[in-house]
Design an enzyme around this catalytic site. Structure first.
Site, PDB file in Angstrom:
ATOM      1  N   CYS A 107     -79.489  44.082   0.324  1.00 17.93           N
ATOM      2  CA  CYS A 107     -78.407  43.216   0.807  1.00 17.93           C
ATOM      3  C   CYS A 107     -78.241  42.017  -0.116  1.00 17.93           C
ATOM      4  O   CYS A 107     -78.965  41.030   0.002  1.00 17.93           O
ATOM      5  CB  CYS A 107     -78.694  42.780   2.240  1.00 17.93           C
ATOM      6  SG  CYS A 107     -77.374  41.775   2.942  1.00 17.93           S
ATOM      7  N   CYS A 128     -77.294  38.791   1.643  1.00 15.93           N
ATOM      8  CA  CYS A 128     -78.400  38.154   2.366  1.00 15.93           C
ATOM      9  C   CYS A 128     -79.391  37.506   1.402  1.00 15.93           C
ATOM     10  O   CYS A 128     -79.907  36.428   1.660  1.00 15.93           O
ATOM     11  CB  CYS A 128     -79.181  39.167   3.201  1.00 15.93           C
ATOM     12  SG  CYS A 128     -78.173  40.338   4.096  1.00 15.93           S
ATOM     13  N   ASP A 129     -79.717  38.189   0.322  1.00 16.66           N
ATOM     14  CA  ASP A 129     -80.860  37.778  -0.506  1.00 16.66           C
ATOM     15  C   ASP A 129     -80.485  37.237  -1.884  1.00 16.66           C
ATOM     16  O   ASP A 129     -81.359  36.738  -2.598  1.00 16.66           O
ATOM     17  CB  ASP A 129     -81.820  38.967  -0.674  1.00 16.66           C
ATOM     18  CG  ASP A 129     -82.424  39.375   0.667  1.00 16.66           C
ATOM     19  OD1 ASP A 129     -82.557  38.494   1.540  1.00 16.66           O
ATOM     20  OD2 ASP A 129     -82.730  40.564   0.862  1.00 16.66           O
TER      21      ASP A 129
HETATM   22  C1  LIG Z   1     -83.842  43.211   4.524  1.00 18.25           C
HETATM   23  C2  LIG Z   1     -82.594  42.729   5.232  1.00 18.25           C
HETATM   24  C3  LIG Z   1     -82.270  41.382   5.174  1.00 18.25           C
HETATM   25  C4  LIG Z   1     -81.147  40.918   5.823  1.00 18.25           C
HETATM   26  N1  LIG Z   1     -80.877  39.582   5.760  1.00 18.25           N
HETATM   27  C5  LIG Z   1     -79.785  39.097   6.404  1.00 18.25           C
HETATM   28  C6  LIG Z   1     -79.481  37.694   6.349  1.00 18.25           C
HETATM   29  O1  LIG Z   1     -80.183  36.915   5.695  1.00 18.25           O
HETATM   30  N2  LIG Z   1     -78.383  37.280   7.006  1.00 18.25           N
HETATM   31  C7  LIG Z   1     -77.578  38.124   7.709  1.00 18.25           C
HETATM   32  O2  LIG Z   1     -76.615  37.656   8.315  1.00 18.25           O
HETATM   33  N3  LIG Z   1     -77.827  39.447   7.775  1.00 18.25           N
HETATM   34  C8  LIG Z   1     -78.912  39.946   7.128  1.00 18.25           C
HETATM   35  N4  LIG Z   1     -79.171  41.291   7.165  1.00 18.25           N
HETATM   36  C9  LIG Z   1     -78.245  42.171   7.917  1.00 18.25           C
HETATM   37  C10 LIG Z   1     -78.562  42.056   9.420  1.00 18.25           C
HETATM   38  O3  LIG Z   1     -79.925  42.288   9.614  1.00 18.25           O
HETATM   39  C11 LIG Z   1     -77.724  43.062  10.202  1.00 18.25           C
HETATM   40  O4  LIG Z   1     -76.365  42.867   9.921  1.00 18.25           O
HETATM   41  C12 LIG Z   1     -77.943  42.887  11.712  1.00 18.25           C
HETATM   42  O5  LIG Z   1     -79.311  42.968  12.020  1.00 18.25           O
HETATM   43  C13 LIG Z   1     -77.180  43.958  12.474  1.00 18.25           C
HETATM   44  O6  LIG Z   1     -77.526  43.868  13.808  1.00 18.25           O
HETATM   45  P1  LIG Z   1     -77.359  45.096  14.796  1.00 18.25           P
HETATM   46  O7  LIG Z   1     -77.808  44.599  16.130  1.00 18.25           O
HETATM   47  O8  LIG Z   1     -76.036  45.695  14.668  1.00 18.25           O
HETATM   48  O9  LIG Z   1     -78.369  46.218  14.254  1.00 18.25           O
HETATM   49  P2  LIG Z   1     -79.923  46.225  13.917  1.00 18.25           P
HETATM   50  O10 LIG Z   1     -80.450  44.890  13.557  1.00 18.25           O
HETATM   51  O11 LIG Z   1     -80.075  47.340  12.939  1.00 18.25           O
HETATM   52  O12 LIG Z   1     -80.602  46.638  15.282  1.00 18.25           O
HETATM   53  C14 LIG Z   1     -80.449  47.925  15.802  1.00 18.25           C
HETATM   54  C15 LIG Z   1     -81.411  48.069  16.969  1.00 18.25           C
HETATM   55  O13 LIG Z   1     -81.110  49.270  17.655  1.00 18.25           O
HETATM   56  C16 LIG Z   1     -82.324  49.949  17.906  1.00 18.25           C
HETATM   57  N5  LIG Z   1     -82.008  51.392  18.011  1.00 18.25           N
HETATM   58  C17 LIG Z   1     -81.529  52.232  17.052  1.00 18.25           C
HETATM   59  N6  LIG Z   1     -81.383  53.474  17.556  1.00 18.25           N
HETATM   60  C18 LIG Z   1     -81.764  53.413  18.842  1.00 18.25           C
HETATM   61  C19 LIG Z   1     -81.851  54.363  19.907  1.00 18.25           C
HETATM   62  N7  LIG Z   1     -81.511  55.645  19.743  1.00 18.25           N
HETATM   63  N8  LIG Z   1     -82.306  53.924  21.113  1.00 18.25           N
HETATM   64  C20 LIG Z   1     -82.641  52.636  21.312  1.00 18.25           C
HETATM   65  N9  LIG Z   1     -82.580  51.694  20.358  1.00 18.25           N
HETATM   66  C21 LIG Z   1     -82.159  52.083  19.141  1.00 18.25           C
HETATM   67  C22 LIG Z   1     -83.226  49.610  16.729  1.00 18.25           C
HETATM   68  O14 LIG Z   1     -84.597  49.822  17.055  1.00 18.25           O
HETATM   69  C23 LIG Z   1     -82.880  48.143  16.551  1.00 18.25           C
HETATM   70  O15 LIG Z   1     -83.651  47.334  17.407  1.00 18.25           O
HETATM   71  C24 LIG Z   1     -80.302  41.804   6.540  1.00 18.25           C
HETATM   72  C25 LIG Z   1     -80.634  43.158   6.606  1.00 18.25           C
HETATM   73  C26 LIG Z   1     -81.762  43.618   5.963  1.00 18.25           C
HETATM   74  C27 LIG Z   1     -82.131  45.081   6.057  1.00 18.25           C
END
Ligand SMILES: Cc1cc2nc3c(=O)[nH]c(=O)nc-3n(C[C@H](O)[C@H](O)[C@H](O)COP(=O)(O)OP(=O)(O)OC[C@H]3O[C@@H](n4cnc5c(N)ncnc54)[C@H](O)[C@@H]3O)c2cc1C
Length: 286
Positions: free
Chosen positions: A110, A113-114
């Site tokens: 990302c 992000c980084d």
């Molecule tokens: C290394 C890294 C660094 C990042 N740094 C930043 C940053 O500095 N700033 C920023 O704004 N964004 C950052 N991001 C992006 C950010 O993390 C994501 O945009 C954000 O977390 C998305 O949130 P979400 O809830 O959609 O999904 P996710 O955070 O992916 O969460 C999905 C959740 O759903 C759960 N899940 C999946 N499938 C199932 C299932 N079948 N049953 C039950 N639960 C399930 C998973 O276990 C998880 O808890 C970063 C991403 C990464 C990988």
């Protein structure tokens, strides 16, 4: 409303895999990803969210009441569901790449992000699509030099994006180039050993950051029999500007439906939309 939250295999989501989050509003000096996610969970619990471990293995959205099954065999019935299962970044799969990713030593999927951490540094980015071009362009404004590794002899990105990248002075594009190894000193990345698949030559590109931009896989397989997905597996909004899917009462938030922004704040924003849409759906239903 006493929502039930299943956390899946990665409680806290993607942010638990990062150190500093610099761009979430409300944290003027930054916050670590795990710390922020603990705080979010505590806040959700204060409003009576029933946070459960376990992941959803099967769903049935054919009726008025939606059914889900968790991996411990529980059958859950709900009037509304919010899907926020996120998307996982794809990596090359090299041992050295995974090592420095786990160490937090300079491998990232990302740039937005980084990228900040590599201000003034030389970085490498792998990828050939629109997102890779977008991220290379973003990095070029922060970094001294960006070397872009493209496996084929041309970009997969749209012409306009490719031209945009080619026009930037501090982006060097190496076509026909594959990564053999992410090199480092045991703690942080120091370079990338690359291979030209046309000339068969190997070389080392010095860098402190190794960015991978080869796409994401949305975690949506379990919903595919009921929910409309696009060709890459992202959930399609039934009505743009809302969180509605094609199934009444099933809403989506976060990266599972977002191939463009994929940030914590956009996930939180669409989460808010989904919660309000769910509440209004329930009010209308009852
Ligand atoms: C290394 C890294 C660094 C990042 N740094 C930043 C940053 O500095 N700033 C920023 O704004 N964004 C950052 N991001 C992006 C950010 O993390 C994501 O945009 C954000 O977390 C998305 O949130 P979400 O809830 O959609 O999904 P996710 O955070 O992916 O969460 C999905 C959740 O759903 C759960 N899940 C999946 N499938 C199932 C299932 N079948 N049953 C039950 N639960 C399930 C998973 O276990 C998880 O808890 C970063 C991403 C990464 C990988």
């Amino acid at each position: 409303m006493k929502p039930v939250l299943y956390q899946g295999l990665q409680p806290g989501g993607q942010l638990t895999t990062t150190n500093e989050v610099e761009n979430f509003p409300g944290y003027p000096t930054g916050v670590t990803g795990p710390e922020m996610m603990v705080q979010l969970e505590e806040q959700a619990k204060r409003f009576e969210t029933d946070v459960r471990s376990g992941f959803i293995t099967k769903v049935d959205f054919s009726g008025d009441v939606h059914k889900c099954w968790s991996d411990d065999g529980k059958e859950i019935h709900a009037d509304t569901i919010i899907i926020s299962t996120g998307a996982s970044a794809k990596y090359l799969g090299l041992e050295s790449e995974q090592k420095y990713l786990q160490l937090g030593g300079g491998v990232s999927a990302c740039a937005v992000c980084d990228g900040f951490f590599y201000r003034g540094h030389e970085v490498v980015i792998v990828g050939a699509g629109d997102s890779a071009c977008e991220e290379a362009h973003y990095l070029s404004k922060l970094c001294k030099k960006v070397t872009m590794l493209v496996r084929k002899d041309e970009f997969r990105a749209s012409k306009i994006m490719a031209e945009r990248v080619k026009a930037v002075e501090n982006i060097e594009i190496l076509f026909n180039t594959e990564t053999l190894e992410v090199m480092g000193d045991g703690e942080v990345v120091t370079g990338a050993k690359v291979f030209n698949n046309a000339t068969k030559e190997e070389r080392i590109v010095p860098c402190t950051g190794f960015f991978v931009a080869i796409g994401h896989k949305p975690n949506t397989d379990v919903f595919k029999d009921y929910i409309n997905l696009d060709e890459t597996g992202y959930i399609k909004y039934e009505q743009p500007g809302t969180s509605k899917t094609n199934v009444p009462g099933v809403f989506v938030a976060g990266d599972a439906a977002d191939k463009t922004y994929r940030q914590a704040i956009t996930a939180a924003g669409t989460g808010c939309m989904a919660a309000l849409d769910a509440e209004r759906y329930l009010a209308a239903k009852h």
